[in-house]
Write a protein that holds these residues in place. Structure first.
Motif, PDB file in Angstrom:
ATOM      1  N   PHE A  81     -31.623  35.597  63.530  1.00 54.58           N
ATOM      2  CA  PHE A  81     -31.478  35.348  62.090  1.00 54.58           C
ATOM      3  C   PHE A  81     -30.475  34.235  61.837  1.00 54.58           C
ATOM      4  O   PHE A  81     -29.523  34.380  61.098  1.00 54.58           O
ATOM      5  N   ASN A  82     -30.681  33.129  62.493  1.00 56.07           N
ATOM      6  CA  ASN A  82     -29.788  31.994  62.354  1.00 56.07           C
ATOM      7  C   ASN A  82     -30.074  31.146  61.131  1.00 56.07           C
ATOM      8  O   ASN A  82     -29.240  30.356  60.729  1.00 56.07           O
ATOM      9  N   LEU A  83     -31.292  31.287  60.615  1.00 56.13           N
ATOM     10  CA  LEU A  83     -31.746  30.312  59.625  1.00 56.13           C
ATOM     11  C   LEU A  83     -31.783  30.914  58.227  1.00 56.13           C
ATOM     12  O   LEU A  83     -31.965  32.118  58.061  1.00 56.13           O
ATOM     13  N   LEU A  84     -31.606  30.053  57.241  1.00 57.09           N
ATOM     14  CA  LEU A  84     -31.752  30.497  55.861  1.00 57.09           C
ATOM     15  C   LEU A  84     -33.239  30.546  55.538  1.00 57.09           C
ATOM     16  O   LEU A  84     -33.935  29.537  55.649  1.00 57.09           O
ATOM     17  N   PRO A  85     -33.736  31.718  55.163  1.00 58.57           N
ATOM     18  CA  PRO A  85     -35.180  31.876  54.992  1.00 58.57           C
ATOM     19  C   PRO A  85     -35.751  31.004  53.879  1.00 58.57           C
ATOM     20  O   PRO A  85     -36.944  30.718  53.865  1.00 58.57           O
TER      21      PRO A  85
END
Ligand SMILES: Nc1ncnc2c1ncn2[C@@H]1O[C@H](COP(=O)(O)OP(=O)(O)O)[C@@H](O)[C@H]1O
Ligand SMILES: [Mg+2]
Lengths: 235, 402
Positions: A96-100
């Protein structure tokens, strides 16, 4: 420049405890040279992520000193540390490294939005930034189609980790901190990802601190450190 | 600014729930602004309906009641004024002119007003505007009618059209005067007053309808009449004289004073409505707060990512504040747009049912202020989840334990 001669990381008499918890870290001394690629291992719960938070200037040591790339964090305010992190440190987490809600490219460009210094290292106009983001993504083995993706949620976990790596690398930060980035990948993907990351760090001269509880990866690094051996609390 | 952009994209990503939250605010803004719009337009509209009249005289009842049925055609008179009394007042040396008003008939739901040429000569509205004919001429002989603009437009009538009047008012009135059709001779220009919704005929025409056998077309009575004086300073004197007239129980009112009394009565209800609407706005903002607070926990990861790329805790705080303000803004804009759309659609019905003439459809100062207040209130509300997110980011660091 004298700054080039200072180590990438220098810890002295570092102590840290989470609020209302017993002392977690007590590290007498630790030095990582510039460009070094270090593997830090330790069982889960041993305080690895906490140490990385201290290195990133997100947490502040109770006592002792933390210097990153010649900058002593103890002398900085919280806001100054945030600023310094934005300009000089890249992070990759386990998942979950990224901004969705951001497209792939915008996720990669994110650190540049928080630091003008880091942005100027890449270029002065928006086009140059995008070109650099694409270059990194391509080097990390992501196809043009994936680079164009408007939703990061459509990517596989391995692809997401590569996007995160591109984000951590953009603007050539002096220090890259990776907190178990391969732990949720399968064995093949793990190896491939690690190779790409190492190559990029070598090419950019970036110091890498890589954390894992899986010691099998350690051999690929310049140096292996055991947090438990470093940490006087466990001893 | 990056925070504003991020908050917008994050809202867009959650647009389903965001829209629902914004709709809650929109409905509340619509209600508050709507109550106020109708309130102020009704006041201005009523105040603009009759100008330049010094007294209105009718059978003794309440002043507000007399004003409503005579000028606004709302409700019905309980008693009439005799013709002889009317003539007496009209002949008074201080009286410059009078306008007789005879109500009670209708044409397809529109009121029929029996009056005289003086109506067209002396009636003034919205300051000092006279009634102006758009087409044709005023009635002269028997069996002629002048239509208000709305009547002509809604029913598609032109001068020369023959129409029949019904006894009584309301949609279901019987067509009792079919034997006496009247011819449309003229159509008035739009006024934004009840005249638009009125069919005007002469008193004699009405008399002929009701009393076909009689050769004498002098009416027996009137519903009310409007009086213009030569000298304004005599108003109170004449009013007292009429109210104390022994021959018949009369009531003379000053339109402005009666209107004031009407607003005193209506003011209580208006304030109550405004307070209720304000509470609905409050409820809308609570909905916003709930939505933001419940989303907060699942967004801790997002906050940690932002921290890792260099966002300060203050920026995380600002992110939530700006999200709240944006939702408030969307709600306010939607609400005001819906209000104006709705009013445009409901204008005819409001006119017909309540005699409320909407004054234009532009943004009023009150609406602008309401909109801004809602956005600011949302900003304040956003400070609560903002503060919690701020605390979270400090407590979590980067080691979010999922
Ligand atoms: N945000 C936090 N707040 C309070 N305690 C924490 C927080 N993060 C970690 N800890 C505690 O610190 C200890 C070490 O955690 P962590 O640094 O995440 O270890 P590792 O990364 O080696 O698994 C654990 O006991 C954990 O409960
Ligand atoms: Mg950890």
């Amino acid at each position: 420049m004298t700054a080039e001669l200072t180590p990438a990381i220098q810890l002295q008499q570092l102590r840290y405890a989470w609020p209302q918890q017993p002392s977690l870290l007590d590290i007498t001394a630790l030095t990582v040279q510039r460009g070094e690629r270090v593997f830090l291992h330790g069982p889960s719960g041993s305080g690895k992520s906490t140490l990385l938070g201290l290195l990133g200037g997100v947490l502040q040591a109770a006592s002792g000193s933390v210097s990153v790339l010649g900058q002593n964090f103890t002398a900085l305010s919280a806001a100054q540390r945030d600023h310094y992190r934005a300009a000089h440190i890249g992070f990759i987490f386990q998942q979950f490294n990224l901004l969705p809600y951001l497209p792939v490219i915008d996720n990669v460009l994110l650190p540049l939005r928080f630091s003008a210094e880091r942005r100027l290292r890449v270029g002065t106009d928006e086009r140059a930034l995008v070109v650099e983001a694409r270059r990194l993504l391509a080097e990390l083995g992501l196809s043009a189609a994936i680079q164009q993706q408007s939703s990061v949620m459509a990517l596989s976990h391995g692809q997401q980790q590569r996007v995160a790596a591109a984000r951590a690398l953009i603007g050539r930060p002096g220090l890259l901190i990776a907190d178990e980035p391969t732990s949720a990948l399968d064995a093949d993907a793990r190896e491939a990802f690690l190779q790409l990351l190492m190559n990029e760090c070598r090419a950019a001269g970036t110091t890498l601190v890589f954390v894992s509880h899986d010691r099998s990866l350690g051999a690929l690094f310049d140096r292996q450190l055991s947090l438990q051996e470093l940490n006087a609390v466990n001893a | 600014m990056i925070i504003l952009r991020l908050s917008w994209l994050s809202l867009w990503n959650r647009r389903g729930t965001v829209l629902l939250t914004a709709l809650g605010i929109a409905v509340s803004v619509m209600l508050l602004a709507g109550v106020n719009k109708i309130r102020t337009d009704m006041r201005t509209g009523f105040a603009n309906t009759i100008s330049d009249a010094d007294l209105i005289v009718g059978a003794r009842s309440g002043p507000v009641n007399l004003l409503l049925y005579s000028v606004f055609r709302l409700g019905d008179a309980t008693a009439n004024v005799s013709w002889s009394t009317y003539r007496k007042v009209a002949a008074h040396p201080q009286v410059a002119w009078t306008i007789p008003l005879a109500l009670g008939d209708s044409h397809r739901g529109y009121r029929v007003l029996g009056t005289s040429e003086d109506y067209f000569a002396h009636y003034r509205y919205a300051g000092d505007r006279p009634l102006v004919l758009g087409q044709g001429r005023i009635f002269q002989g028997l069996s002629e009618a002048v239509l208000g603009a709305e009547v002509a437009e809604a029913l598609g009538y032109k001068p020369g059209q023959s129409i029949t009047l019904s006894h009584g008012v309301g949609e279901g009135s019987f067509n009792e005067h079919a034997a006496h059709p009247v011819i449309v001779t003229g159509i008035l220009k739009r006024t934004g007053t009840p005249a638009d919704r009125t069919v005007h005929v002469s008193l004699q025409t009405l008399e002929a309808l009701h009393d076909a056998a009689g050769a004498d077309l002098t009416p027996e009575s009137l519903t009310a009449f409007i009086v213009g004086l030569r000298d304004r300073t005599a108003t109170f004197q004449i009013q007292r004289d009429i109210n104390e007239y022994r021959g018949e129980a009369l009531l003379a009112i000053l339109p402005g004073v009666a209107l004031q009394q009407l607003w005193e009565v209506a003011g209580v209800a208006e304030s109550a409505l405004l307070v209720v609407a304000a509470f609905v706005v409050f409820a809308g903002l609570l909905g916003l707060l709930t939505a933001l607070l419940t989303s907060l926990n699942e967004r801790r990861r997002e906050m940690a990512i932002l921290r890792s790329v260099g966002a300060r805790p203050q920026q995380v705080f600002a992110l939530l504040m700006s999200e709240a303000a944006l939702i408030g803004l969307i709600g306010a804009v939607l609400g005001l747009a819906a209000l104006h759309g709705g009013l445009a659609l409901a204008a005819g019905w409001l006119e017909a049912r309540f005699g409320v003439y909407l004054l234009g459809n532009g943004l009023t100062a009150f609406e602008l202020i309401t909109g801004c207040a809602v956005v600011f209130a949302a900003l304040f509300v956003g400070a609560i989840p903002g503060w919690r997110a701020y605390r979270h980011t400090l407590a979590d660091g980067l080691t979010l334990r999922v």
